[in-house]
Design an enzyme around this catalytic site. Structure first.
Site, PDB file in Angstrom:
ATOM      1  N   GLU A  17     -55.307   9.605-104.093  1.00  0.00           N
ATOM      2  CA  GLU A  17     -55.965   8.292-104.223  1.00  0.00           C
ATOM      3  C   GLU A  17     -55.137   7.189-103.604  1.00  0.00           C
ATOM      4  N   THR A  25     -59.610  13.582 -96.958  1.00  0.00           N
ATOM      5  CA  THR A  25     -58.328  13.958 -96.337  1.00  0.00           C
ATOM      6  C   THR A  25     -58.460  15.175 -95.441  1.00  0.00           C
ATOM      7  N   GLY A  54     -60.382  18.405-104.130  1.00  0.00           N
ATOM      8  CA  GLY A  54     -60.364  19.168-105.361  1.00  0.00           C
ATOM      9  C   GLY A  54     -61.651  19.966-105.540  1.00  0.00           C
TER      10      GLY A  54
HETATM   11  C1  LIG Z   1     -65.581   8.851-114.392  1.00  0.00           C
HETATM   12  C2  LIG Z   1     -64.190   8.360-114.686  1.00  0.00           C
HETATM   13  C3  LIG Z   1     -63.111   9.201-113.997  1.00  0.00           C
HETATM   14  C4  LIG Z   1     -61.703   8.763-114.276  1.00  0.00           C
HETATM   15  C5  LIG Z   1     -60.701   9.744-113.791  1.00  0.00           C
HETATM   16  C6  LIG Z   1     -59.364   9.179-113.543  1.00  0.00           C
HETATM   17  C7  LIG Z   1     -58.408  10.216-112.951  1.00  0.00           C
HETATM   18  C8  LIG Z   1     -58.793  10.499-111.538  1.00  0.00           C
HETATM   19  C9  LIG Z   1     -58.282  11.790-111.007  1.00  0.00           C
HETATM   20  C10 LIG Z   1     -58.942  12.109-109.677  1.00  0.00           C
HETATM   21  C11 LIG Z   1     -58.467  13.405-109.087  1.00  0.00           C
HETATM   22  C12 LIG Z   1     -57.681  13.170-107.832  1.00  0.00           C
HETATM   23  C13 LIG Z   1     -58.572  13.351-106.636  1.00  0.00           C
HETATM   24  C14 LIG Z   1     -57.944  12.775-105.403  1.00  0.00           C
HETATM   25  C15 LIG Z   1     -58.748  12.272-104.448  1.00  0.00           C
HETATM   26  C16 LIG Z   1     -58.192  11.681-103.244  1.00  0.00           C
HETATM   27  O1  LIG Z   1     -57.000  11.628-103.008  1.00  0.00           O
HETATM   28  S1  LIG Z   1     -59.394  11.019-102.212  1.00  0.00           S
HETATM   29  C17 LIG Z   1     -58.507  10.469-100.802  1.00  0.00           C
HETATM   30  C18 LIG Z   1     -57.656   9.267-101.118  1.00  0.00           C
HETATM   31  N1  LIG Z   1     -57.139   8.734 -99.912  1.00  0.00           N
HETATM   32  C19 LIG Z   1     -56.684   7.486 -99.816  1.00  0.00           C
HETATM   33  O2  LIG Z   1     -56.578   6.754-100.778  1.00  0.00           O
HETATM   34  C20 LIG Z   1     -56.311   7.037 -98.441  1.00  0.00           C
HETATM   35  C21 LIG Z   1     -55.366   5.855 -98.471  1.00  0.00           C
HETATM   36  N2  LIG Z   1     -55.572   5.023 -97.282  1.00  0.00           N
HETATM   37  C22 LIG Z   1     -56.410   3.933 -97.332  1.00  0.00           C
HETATM   38  O3  LIG Z   1     -56.966   3.577 -98.333  1.00  0.00           O
HETATM   39  C23 LIG Z   1     -56.609   3.180 -96.060  1.00  0.00           C
HETATM   40  O4  LIG Z   1     -56.417   3.971 -94.950  1.00  0.00           O
HETATM   41  C24 LIG Z   1     -55.661   1.980 -95.955  1.00  0.00           C
HETATM   42  C25 LIG Z   1     -54.222   2.481 -95.931  1.00  0.00           C
HETATM   43  C26 LIG Z   1     -55.817   1.083 -97.124  1.00  0.00           C
HETATM   44  C27 LIG Z   1     -56.083   1.243 -94.692  1.00  0.00           C
HETATM   45  O5  LIG Z   1     -55.024   1.134 -93.879  1.00  0.00           O
HETATM   46  P1  LIG Z   1     -55.158   0.517 -92.391  1.00  0.00           P
HETATM   47  O6  LIG Z   1     -55.878   1.480 -91.580  1.00  0.00           O
HETATM   48  O7  LIG Z   1     -53.835   0.075 -91.978  1.00  0.00           O
HETATM   49  O8  LIG Z   1     -55.973  -0.796 -92.579  1.00  0.00           O
HETATM   50  P2  LIG Z   1     -57.482  -1.050 -92.240  1.00  0.00           P
HETATM   51  O9  LIG Z   1     -58.243   0.198 -92.284  1.00  0.00           O
HETATM   52  O10 LIG Z   1     -57.535  -1.894 -91.034  1.00  0.00           O
HETATM   53  O11 LIG Z   1     -57.915  -1.862 -93.527  1.00  0.00           O
HETATM   54  C28 LIG Z   1     -57.164  -2.957 -93.901  1.00  0.00           C
HETATM   55  C29 LIG Z   1     -58.154  -4.012 -94.396  1.00  0.00           C
HETATM   56  O12 LIG Z   1     -59.117  -3.351 -95.229  1.00  0.00           O
HETATM   57  C30 LIG Z   1     -58.919  -3.727 -96.580  1.00  0.00           C
HETATM   58  N3  LIG Z   1     -59.063  -2.535 -97.400  1.00  0.00           N
HETATM   59  C31 LIG Z   1     -58.400  -1.375 -97.246  1.00  0.00           C
HETATM   60  N4  LIG Z   1     -58.779  -0.500 -98.199  1.00  0.00           N
HETATM   61  C32 LIG Z   1     -59.715  -1.136 -98.942  1.00  0.00           C
HETATM   62  C33 LIG Z   1     -60.488  -0.748-100.083  1.00  0.00           C
HETATM   63  N5  LIG Z   1     -60.363   0.442-100.650  1.00  0.00           N
HETATM   64  N6  LIG Z   1     -61.369  -1.668-100.569  1.00  0.00           N
HETATM   65  C34 LIG Z   1     -61.463  -2.877-100.013  1.00  0.00           C
HETATM   66  N7  LIG Z   1     -60.758  -3.330 -98.938  1.00  0.00           N
HETATM   67  C35 LIG Z   1     -59.899  -2.431 -98.434  1.00  0.00           C
HETATM   68  C36 LIG Z   1     -57.523  -4.279 -96.626  1.00  0.00           C
HETATM   69  O13 LIG Z   1     -57.379  -5.192 -97.692  1.00  0.00           O
HETATM   70  C37 LIG Z   1     -57.442  -4.975 -95.301  1.00  0.00           C
HETATM   71  O14 LIG Z   1     -58.217  -6.138 -95.354  1.00  0.00           O
HETATM   72  P3  LIG Z   1     -57.759  -7.395 -94.452  1.00  0.00           P
HETATM   73  O15 LIG Z   1     -56.355  -7.713 -94.890  1.00  0.00           O
HETATM   74  O16 LIG Z   1     -58.744  -8.465 -94.800  1.00  0.00           O
HETATM   75  O17 LIG Z   1     -57.813  -6.919 -93.034  1.00  0.00           O
HETATM   76  C1  LIG Z   2     -53.166  17.160-106.106  1.00  0.00           C
HETATM   77  C2  LIG Z   2     -53.856  16.462-104.970  1.00  0.00           C
HETATM   78  C3  LIG Z   2     -55.240  16.321-105.009  1.00  0.00           C
HETATM   79  C4  LIG Z   2     -55.907  15.720-103.943  1.00  0.00           C
HETATM   80  N1  LIG Z   2     -57.283  15.632-103.983  1.00  0.00           N
HETATM   81  C5  LIG Z   2     -57.942  15.110-102.920  1.00  0.00           C
HETATM   82  C6  LIG Z   2     -59.367  15.063-102.913  1.00  0.00           C
HETATM   83  O1  LIG Z   2     -60.015  15.481-103.864  1.00  0.00           O
HETATM   84  N2  LIG Z   2     -59.998  14.563-101.827  1.00  0.00           N
HETATM   85  C7  LIG Z   2     -59.300  14.074-100.739  1.00  0.00           C
HETATM   86  O2  LIG Z   2     -59.923  13.633 -99.775  1.00  0.00           O
HETATM   87  N3  LIG Z   2     -57.924  14.077-100.727  1.00  0.00           N
HETATM   88  C8  LIG Z   2     -57.245  14.583-101.783  1.00  0.00           C
HETATM   89  N4  LIG Z   2     -55.869  14.607-101.786  1.00  0.00           N
HETATM   90  C9  LIG Z   2     -55.149  14.132-100.599  1.00  0.00           C
HETATM   91  C10 LIG Z   2     -54.482  12.798-100.837  1.00  0.00           C
HETATM   92  O3  LIG Z   2     -55.449  11.789-100.907  1.00  0.00           O
HETATM   93  C11 LIG Z   2     -53.491  12.523 -99.711  1.00  0.00           C
HETATM   94  O4  LIG Z   2     -52.465  13.463 -99.811  1.00  0.00           O
HETATM   95  C12 LIG Z   2     -52.928  11.097 -99.825  1.00  0.00           C
HETATM   96  O5  LIG Z   2     -53.917  10.166 -99.452  1.00  0.00           O
HETATM   97  C13 LIG Z   2     -51.673  10.872 -98.972  1.00  0.00           C
HETATM   98  O6  LIG Z   2     -51.963  11.125 -97.615  1.00  0.00           O
HETATM   99  P1  LIG Z   2     -51.032  12.175 -96.815  1.00  0.00           P
HETATM  100  O7  LIG Z   2     -50.959  13.410 -97.616  1.00  0.00           O
HETATM  101  O8  LIG Z   2     -51.551  12.228 -95.435  1.00  0.00           O
HETATM  102  O9  LIG Z   2     -49.607  11.523 -96.825  1.00  0.00           O
HETATM  103  P2  LIG Z   2     -48.962  10.649 -95.634  1.00  0.00           P
HETATM  104  O10 LIG Z   2     -49.747   9.427 -95.436  1.00  0.00           O
HETATM  105  O11 LIG Z   2     -48.727  11.538 -94.480  1.00  0.00           O
HETATM  106  O12 LIG Z   2     -47.594  10.219 -96.333  1.00  0.00           O
HETATM  107  C14 LIG Z   2     -46.336  10.752 -95.923  1.00  0.00           C
HETATM  108  C15 LIG Z   2     -45.325   9.620 -95.983  1.00  0.00           C
HETATM  109  O13 LIG Z   2     -45.674   8.647 -94.985  1.00  0.00           O
HETATM  110  C16 LIG Z   2     -45.627   7.346 -95.544  1.00  0.00           C
HETATM  111  N5  LIG Z   2     -46.609   6.482 -94.865  1.00  0.00           N
HETATM  112  C17 LIG Z   2     -47.828   6.833 -94.415  1.00  0.00           C
HETATM  113  N6  LIG Z   2     -48.472   5.777 -93.887  1.00  0.00           N
HETATM  114  C18 LIG Z   2     -47.630   4.721 -94.017  1.00  0.00           C
HETATM  115  C19 LIG Z   2     -47.716   3.337 -93.664  1.00  0.00           C
HETATM  116  N7  LIG Z   2     -48.807   2.828 -93.075  1.00  0.00           N
HETATM  117  N8  LIG Z   2     -46.665   2.542 -93.965  1.00  0.00           N
HETATM  118  C20 LIG Z   2     -45.568   3.054 -94.584  1.00  0.00           C
HETATM  119  N9  LIG Z   2     -45.411   4.354 -94.918  1.00  0.00           N
HETATM  120  C21 LIG Z   2     -46.443   5.171 -94.638  1.00  0.00           C
HETATM  121  C22 LIG Z   2     -46.026   7.548 -96.999  1.00  0.00           C
HETATM  122  O14 LIG Z   2     -45.523   6.460 -97.799  1.00  0.00           O
HETATM  123  C23 LIG Z   2     -45.341   8.872 -97.333  1.00  0.00           C
HETATM  124  O15 LIG Z   2     -44.021   8.621 -97.787  1.00  0.00           O
HETATM  125  C24 LIG Z   2     -55.170  15.220-102.837  1.00  0.00           C
HETATM  126  C25 LIG Z   2     -53.780  15.340-102.814  1.00  0.00           C
HETATM  127  C26 LIG Z   2     -53.117  15.956-103.869  1.00  0.00           C
HETATM  128  C27 LIG Z   2     -51.630  16.085-103.830  1.00  0.00           C
END
Ligand SMILES: CCCCCCCCCCCCC/C=C/C(=O)SCCNC(=O)CCNC(=O)[C@H](O)C(C)(C)COP(=O)(O)OP(=O)(O)OC[C@H]1O[C@@H](n2cnc3c(N)ncnc32)[C@H](O)[C@@H]1OP(=O)(O)O
Ligand SMILES: Cc1cc2nc3c(=O)[nH]c(=O)nc-3n(C[C@H](O)[C@H](O)[C@H](O)COP(=O)(O)OP(=O)(O)OC[C@H]3O[C@@H](n4cnc5c(N)ncnc54)[C@H](O)[C@@H]3O)c2cc1C
Length: 566
Positions: free
Chosen positions: A329, A47, A86
């Site tokens: 996530e 991110t 994180g």
């Molecule tokens: C050891 C055990 C541990 C357990 C612990 C459990 C607790 C865990 C706590 C962890 C602590 C928190 C830490 C936090 C970390 C983070 O937040 S990391 C960052 C997370 N960020 C995201 O998740 C970003 C979300 N966005 C996306 O995933 C993608 O951008 C999207 C929205 C899914 C893609 O959107 P878009 O750009 O519109 O589409 P495309 O890029 O074109 O992709 C669409 C096609 O791709 C397929 N697809 C998308 N994602 C995936 C995937 N992950 N895997 C497989 N395929 C994927 C999707 O199905 C589409 O396919 P088609 O329909 O065939 O085109």
């Molecule tokens: C506690 C915490 C820990 C985190 N840890 C990590 C980490 O370790 N590593 C890391 O990389 N990231 C981390 N993140 C970031 C996190 O993964 C992002 O905040 C998350 O993926 C959401 O993206 P954003 O913040 O850009 O929200 P945005 O995508 O800007 O969302 C804002 C609003 O827009 C809407 N929106 C966005 N796109 C669409 C769409 N295509 N269609 C409809 N609505 C849409 C959403 O639904 C939401 O309501 C962490 C976040 C938090 C809060």
């Protein structure tokens, strides 16, 4: 293993899984021993300030220099600053960094790179690195979420994780498999979050139900002793559906993990066929489990009255640590849309008469068009009703999309114009999955007839509560009659009374220690009041009878006020 909300939680929950899942065998042999021995400590830096959801829009670049066989990692804009990872702020010294890969002047999209950002001896930021903590947050204070900017930092070619794609020494790009495998770490964590969410909700239910069994309040019958608040039907109505939900997602988390390991094993062996199914399921379950938990913990807090608002309850901390899972996530709405994307495809396949794989196969079936739920609340009839609801909503969303496109809207615009219904149908699909899985789990774990009976009651309560909370969906098209819906309310109240005798045992069964719960209200021994007073007295404010601030501020203030009033 460190808890995910600990100062090195990201190391085990994402940094290691990213290398294990996306590193070549050679890279795994090199890096995993360093990780597992904590000689390096890492995070997952995807991110940025400007982008979280839209991964394809990330701006950090990794440009290959064949002269030196290095990648140049750069944050070209302020919005490309990595933000939120994180443990990035002050703790880690490495990160898996997601960046746009450039080689030979061509962009090949998002790839993963291992980048060191702190000196292994001094822990100072390396040259070209700006890094720090992003500041106070809503909660999660044990985690130093950080920011990081790269100013043309060079890393060896071999630091690009190359299981599914490669850059050769002379700069040629080779794609070995589905480009979405770069997103694999997110799928892993989403799959794991389901169980974590169930645990968090179970903790809150444990505290609230144990406290409700200890707390006596008001007069149900004049002249009689104050009853346990758990005997109020409204208190049962607040808590028992949440207890059922925590069990439902507990079982869903187990089957999610089994499905993940099964499909991930196929992927590691080069069979990517079920990757879309895994993505859709993990995205939907992650969203629904964390939404349910987020709302459920707050309900548990409110059900504890004033003491629920005290940190003595343990509930505020559970809430602030659990609630960000609705965002990280994958923001939940976005995740539901990903599940909907898969369902629209499946719906199209079913309409063409193609057999569907896995759980969505119910879309191939016509199903019943009248609700068959009788007085016995048979689990089969409940599942059938949920399948009908999901099938109907998915079909309606598909028709809505089709109608927009027939009116000339491009697919992307039609998608947005139908997105509220798309999220709704995805929710119905996931709830159907969770219910069916709950039923299957009773088969698997309900060895003893009494256990099976109580789990069946919880499963029926989960289903009936879901019907009453989404009554419109079940009444539509005349599927369920008004009489049947009225009967659902009667059945719900019967189930609350039936579960009451086992409620405390059902939370004790989670076996959360007092140490884990950190809750005076939720103590296993139920000695709440004695320990409330001890807890309060331990507050630093009570180290002295008269706090220094009295002499510094209060006393002069009162004297001034007194003088001014004479
Ligand atoms: C050891 C055990 C541990 C357990 C612990 C459990 C607790 C865990 C706590 C962890 C602590 C928190 C830490 C936090 C970390 C983070 O937040 S990391 C960052 C997370 N960020 C995201 O998740 C970003 C979300 N966005 C996306 O995933 C993608 O951008 C999207 C929205 C899914 C893609 O959107 P878009 O750009 O519109 O589409 P495309 O890029 O074109 O992709 C669409 C096609 O791709 C397929 N697809 C998308 N994602 C995936 C995937 N992950 N895997 C497989 N395929 C994927 C999707 O199905 C589409 O396919 P088609 O329909 O065939 O085109
Ligand atoms: C506690 C915490 C820990 C985190 N840890 C990590 C980490 O370790 N590593 C890391 O990389 N990231 C981390 N993140 C970031 C996190 O993964 C992002 O905040 C998350 O993926 C959401 O993206 P954003 O913040 O850009 O929200 P945005 O995508 O800007 O969302 C804002 C609003 O827009 C809407 N929106 C966005 N796109 C669409 C769409 N295509 N269609 C409809 N609505 C849409 C959403 O639904 C939401 O309501 C962490 C976040 C938090 C809060």
């Amino acid at each position: 293993m460190p808890h995910e909300s600990s100062p090195i939680g990201l190391h085990t929950t994402m940094f290691i899984p990213a290398i294990a899942g996306q590193g070549s065998d050679k890279q795994r042999r090199k890096w995993l021993p360093l990780c597992e021995s904590y000689r390096i400590v890492g995070t997952y830096a995807q991110t940025e300030v400007g982008h979280g959801t839209f991964v394809r829009g990330l701006e950090t670049t990794a440009t290959y220099d064949p002269q030196t066989e290095q990648f140049i990692i750069n944050s070209p804009t302020l919005t490309s600053t990595k933000w939120w990872p994180g443990n990035l702020g002050k703790t880690t010294n490495h990160a898996v960094v997601l960046a746009q890969l450039y080689t030979g002047g061509k962009c090949h999209g998002i790839h993963a790179f291992i980048v060191q950002h702190r000196d292994m001896e001094t822990h100072q930021p390396l040259p070209g690195v700006e890094v720090g903590d992003i500041g106070p947050k809503f909660g999660y204070e044990a985690v130093d979420n950080g920011f990081l900017r790269y100013h043309n930092v060079r890393i060896p070619r071999d630091n690009m994780l190359m299981r599914y794609s490669e850059v050769t020494k002379d700069g040629r790009y080779i794609r070995k498999a589905n480009e979405k495998l770069t997103y694999g770490t997110m799928v892993f964590v989403r799959s794991a979050i389901v169980s974590t969410a169930a645990k968090n909700l179970g903790e809150a239910c444990t505290i609230a139900i144990r406290y409700s069994a200890v707390r006596r309040q008001s007069e149900m019958k004049p002249g009689e002793p104050e009853p346990q608040v758990l005997d109020y039907q409204t208190q049962q109505h607040k808590l028992f559906p949440l207890l059922a939900t925590s069990y439902a997602y507990w079982f869903a988390g187990r089957s999610m993990r089994e499905t993940y390991l099964d499909i991930q094993g196929q992927i590691m062996a080069g069979d990517f066929k079920r990757l879309p199914e895994l993505h859709a399921l993990s995205a939907g379950l992650k969203a629904m489990s964390t939404w349910a938990t987020n709302e459920g913990i707050e309900t548990c807090r409110l059900s504890c009255g004033g003491h629920g608002y005290s940190h003595a309850s343990g509930l505020p901390k559970i809430y602030v640590d659990a609630t960000p899972a609705c965002t990280y996530e994958g923001e939940n709405t976005v995740m539901m849309l990903q599940t909907a994307r898969y369902l629209m495809k499946a719906c199209g396949q079913a309409a063409q008469g193609n057999e569907l794989p896995g759980f969505v196969a119910y879309l191939n079936q016509k199903g019943v068009d009248r609700c068959m739920i009788g007085d016995d609340l048979s689990l089969v009839s409940l599942v059938s009703a949920y399948q009908h609801r999901a099938r109907r909503l998915i079909g309606k969303a598909a028709l809505q999309m089709k109608a927009h496109m027939e009116r000339g809207q491009p697919q992307e615009v039609a998608w947005n114009l139908a997105s509220v219904q798309l999220v709704h149908c995805a929710k119905a699909h996931v709830q159907c999955y969770v219910l069916k899985n709950f039923v299957d789990s009773i088969e698997q774990y309900g060895h003893h007839e009494d256990v099976a009976r109580v789990l069946t009651q919880l499963c029926q309560l989960f289903a009936v509560d879901g019907i009453l909370n989404n009554a419109g969906d079940f009444l539509q098209g005349g599927f369920m009659s008004y009489d049947q819906l009225d009967n659902m309310t009667a059945k719900l109240l019967d189930l609350l009374a039936a579960i009451r005798p086992n409620a405390v045992a059902l939370v004790d069964a989670f076996d959360f220690s007092d140490h884990l719960l950190q809750s005076v209200l939720g103590r296993y021994d139920g000695n709440v009041y004695e320990n409330m007073l001890e807890w309060a007295k331990s507050s630093p404010l009570n180290d002295t009878q008269v706090h220094d601030s009295y002499y510094q501020y209060m006393q002069p203030f009162l004297k001034e006020m007194h003088k001014s009033k004479l």
